[in-house]
Design an enzyme around this catalytic site. Structure first.
Site, PDB file in Angstrom:
ATOM      1  N   GLU A  26      29.507  36.171  38.915  1.00 35.17           N
ATOM      2  CA  GLU A  26      29.728  37.215  39.901  1.00 35.17           C
ATOM      3  C   GLU A  26      29.771  36.615  41.296  1.00 35.17           C
ATOM      4  O   GLU A  26      29.166  35.581  41.561  1.00 35.17           O
ATOM      5  CB  GLU A  26      28.614  38.275  39.849  1.00 35.17           C
ATOM      6  CG  GLU A  26      28.753  39.251  38.729  1.00 35.17           C
ATOM      7  CD  GLU A  26      27.882  40.493  38.891  1.00 35.17           C
ATOM      8  OE1 GLU A  26      27.354  40.747  39.996  1.00 35.17           O
ATOM      9  OE2 GLU A  26      27.733  41.217  37.893  1.00 35.17           O
ATOM     10  N   HIS A  73      32.665  42.112  39.047  1.00 33.00           N
ATOM     11  CA  HIS A  73      32.189  42.336  37.685  1.00 33.00           C
ATOM     12  C   HIS A  73      33.112  41.550  36.754  1.00 33.00           C
ATOM     13  O   HIS A  73      34.198  42.024  36.412  1.00 33.00           O
ATOM     14  CB  HIS A  73      32.202  43.821  37.328  1.00 33.00           C
ATOM     15  CG  HIS A  73      31.028  44.591  37.844  1.00 33.00           C
ATOM     16  ND1 HIS A  73      30.842  45.923  37.560  1.00 33.00           N
ATOM     17  CD2 HIS A  73      29.980  44.223  38.610  1.00 33.00           C
ATOM     18  CE1 HIS A  73      29.727  46.341  38.129  1.00 33.00           C
ATOM     19  NE2 HIS A  73      29.193  45.329  38.787  1.00 33.00           N
ATOM     20  N   ASP A  84      23.101  48.029  41.005  1.00 35.97           N
ATOM     21  CA  ASP A  84      24.089  48.073  42.088  1.00 35.97           C
ATOM     22  C   ASP A  84      23.777  49.223  43.038  1.00 35.97           C
ATOM     23  O   ASP A  84      23.760  49.053  44.260  1.00 35.97           O
ATOM     24  CB  ASP A  84      25.508  48.264  41.540  1.00 35.97           C
ATOM     25  CG  ASP A  84      26.036  47.076  40.764  1.00 35.97           C
ATOM     26  OD1 ASP A  84      25.510  45.957  40.937  1.00 35.97           O
ATOM     27  OD2 ASP A  84      26.974  47.276  39.970  1.00 35.97           O
TER      28      ASP A  84
END
Length: 124
Positions: A26, A73, A84
């Protein structure tokens, strides 16, 4: 709260390219705006990145204004997780998630509650 008109096309391209180059990990950063247009991505020192998460060390943030956050993602699911949403509330009200394959159709913007919001792409 700043009124945001949209995101600069080159800034969105930068986000998608960094997300692509970070794959399979990520990528995460913070968003800054000028004249109502998201135009900068701030990458904080010490940001940790792995295949299932990226950790921003907000205590490393200089005394600047941000309008939100951005992260990728790698698995392609373009919706916020509970983690998140917890982070969204700390950094502004515009949060971009870029999903695999990191093209102009694989990203979305959310508000600080995790609800999808429209964000216009502005040619710069």
């Amino acid at each position: 709260m700043k009124k945001i008109k949209g995101i600069a096309r080159n800034t969105l391209r930068f986000i998608l390219e960094v997300s692509r180059s970070s794959y399979p990990n990520e990528f995460a950063g913070l968003l800054q705006a000028e004249d109502g247009i998201i135009s900068e991505v701030l990458i904080l020192p010490g940001t940790e990145s792995g295949e299932s998460s990226a950790l921003l060390h907000l205590f490393m943030m200089p005394n600047i204004s941000t309008v939100g956050s951005v992260h990728s993602h790698p698995r392609g699911i373009v919706r916020p997780s509970n983690a998140d949403i917890q982070m969204f509330g700390k950094t502004g009200n515009y949060h971009i998630i870029a999903g695999y394959p990191f093209d102009l159709q694989s990203w979305k913007c959310f508000n600080s509650e995790g609800e999808e919001r429209e964000l216009q792409i502005i040619d710069d």
